[in-house]
Design an enzyme around this catalytic site. Structure first.
Site, PDB file in Angstrom:
ATOM      1  N   ASN A 109       0.851  -1.198   0.000  1.00  0.00           N
ATOM      2  CA  ASN A 109       0.000   0.000   0.000  1.00  0.00           C
ATOM      3  C   ASN A 109       0.876   1.233   0.000  1.00  0.00           C
ATOM      4  O   ASN A 109       2.020   1.182   0.445  1.00  0.00           O
ATOM      5  CB  ASN A 109      -0.865  -0.011   1.271  1.00  0.00           C
ATOM      6  CG  ASN A 109      -1.776   1.201   1.372  1.00  0.00           C
ATOM      7  OD1 ASN A 109      -2.417   1.588   0.394  1.00  0.00           O
ATOM      8  ND2 ASN A 109      -1.824   1.814   2.545  1.00  0.00           N
ATOM      9  N   HIS A 111       0.853   5.191   1.451  1.00  0.00           N
ATOM     10  CA  HIS A 111       0.154   6.054   2.405  1.00  0.00           C
ATOM     11  C   HIS A 111       0.855   7.412   2.427  1.00  0.00           C
ATOM     12  O   HIS A 111       2.085   7.469   2.449  1.00  0.00           O
ATOM     13  CB  HIS A 111       0.169   5.401   3.798  1.00  0.00           C
ATOM     14  CG  HIS A 111      -0.586   6.193   4.816  1.00  0.00           C
ATOM     15  ND1 HIS A 111      -1.961   6.156   4.909  1.00  0.00           N
ATOM     16  CD2 HIS A 111      -0.162   7.074   5.748  1.00  0.00           C
ATOM     17  CE1 HIS A 111      -2.349   6.977   5.878  1.00  0.00           C
ATOM     18  NE2 HIS A 111      -1.272   7.538   6.406  1.00  0.00           N
ATOM     19  N   ASP A 147      -2.680   0.631   8.130  1.00  0.00           N
ATOM     20  CA  ASP A 147      -1.502   1.483   7.904  1.00  0.00           C
ATOM     21  C   ASP A 147      -0.307   1.069   8.767  1.00  0.00           C
ATOM     22  O   ASP A 147       0.452   1.926   9.256  1.00  0.00           O
ATOM     23  CB  ASP A 147      -1.853   2.969   8.116  1.00  0.00           C
ATOM     24  CG  ASP A 147      -2.868   3.465   7.104  1.00  0.00           C
ATOM     25  OD1 ASP A 147      -2.901   2.925   5.982  1.00  0.00           O
ATOM     26  OD2 ASP A 147      -3.647   4.371   7.434  1.00  0.00           O
TER      27      ASP A 147
HETATM   28  C1  GRF Z   1      -2.745   8.897  -2.395  1.00  0.00           C
HETATM   29  O1  GRF Z   1      -2.436  10.060  -1.687  1.00  0.00           O
HETATM   30  C2  GRF Z   1      -2.356   7.672  -1.618  1.00  0.00           C
HETATM   31  O2  GRF Z   1      -1.230   7.871  -0.821  1.00  0.00           O
HETATM   32  C3  GRF Z   1      -3.557   7.435  -0.732  1.00  0.00           C
HETATM   33  O3  GRF Z   1      -4.646   7.776  -1.540  1.00  0.00           O
HETATM   34  C4  GRF Z   1      -4.250   8.710  -2.534  1.00  0.00           C
HETATM   35  C5  GRF Z   1      -4.610   8.092  -3.861  1.00  0.00           C
HETATM   36  O4  GRF Z   1      -4.416   8.975  -4.931  1.00  0.00           O
HETATM   37  N1  GRF Z   1      -3.560   6.079  -0.252  1.00  0.00           N
HETATM   38  P1  GRF Z   1      -4.535   8.437  -6.399  1.00  0.00           P
HETATM   39  O5  GRF Z   1      -5.907   7.832  -6.581  1.00  0.00           O
HETATM   40  O6  GRF Z   1      -3.457   7.422  -6.613  1.00  0.00           O
HETATM   41  O7  GRF Z   1      -4.337   9.645  -7.280  1.00  0.00           O
END
Ligand code: GRF
Length: 196
Positions: A109, A111, A147
């Protein structure tokens, strides 16, 4: 080169998905995307997948009575596509413990904070409110606790005086797009992970 078959799970605009698609388009990149799943039919990111000719699946979570039933439906699609690895990229559903355990070590993932700081949502607002001088992003293996899980890569950015959540988010996002493909590459090459 045998490429790792990866799936990407999204719920929204899919800018991280796009960065993964672009990386996977390179001949020497050790992974390819075999499936993109969204739980929302109007997720903007689906268009990135379609434009790249990648198979997409929309599985509206509201159609499933339980989290486990939704996750089982995803699992079926993942198996059908031959996925060996999963990247969560703005996927806004909590996964069942069962699903996470089944994919543990093969599920990562991104974050938008320097974990373990600022888990959860509204990260940038909280970072600014706390007066932090730096923030960043983290790619990590997924474990049942939200997370958490072993970190693969992190990148730092400064928090600037008078920063707004949007300005900070954009600065962090640029780093997300840089490190997510790098982390997938490392994982695909077996250069990281709890099950090295
Ligand atoms: C990103 O900021 C990611 O870190 C978080 O959700 C957001 C997703 O953005 N988990 P995107 O859809 O990839 O533009």
């Amino acid at each position: 080169m045998t490429k790792l078959k990866a799936a990407v799970l999204i719920s929204g605009r899919g800018s991280n998905l796009k960065s993964l698609i672009d990386a996977c388009a390179k001949d020497d990149f050790p992974a390819r995307i075999v499936l993109v799943i969204s739980n929302l039919a109007d997720a903007g990111g689906l268009s990135h997948a379609r434009a790249a000719g990648i198979t997409t699946a929309v599985l509206p979570h509201k159609n499933y009575a339980t989290r486990e039933a939704f996750d089982a439906a995803m699992d079926t699609r993942l198996k059908e596509a031959g996925a060996e690895f999963i990247c969560l990229a703005g996927f806004m559903r909590i996964l069942s413990d069962e699903f996470v355990r089944r994919w543990e070590g093969k599920l990562i993932n991104i974050h938008p904070s320097l974990l373990p700081a600022y888990k959860g949502t509204h990260v940038h607002e909280r970072v600014i409110q706390a007066g932090e001088k730096k923030s960043g992003c983290t790619v990590h293996y997924v474990v049942p606790e939200l997370d958490s899980g072993p970190v693969i890569l992190q990148a730092e950015v400064p928090v600037l005086p008078n920063d707004t959540p949007n300005a900070l988010a954009a600065r962090v996002l640029a780093e997300e797009h840089r490190i997510y493909p790098q982390a997938l590459k490392m994982a695909a090459e077996g250069r990281t992970g709890p099950k090295q």
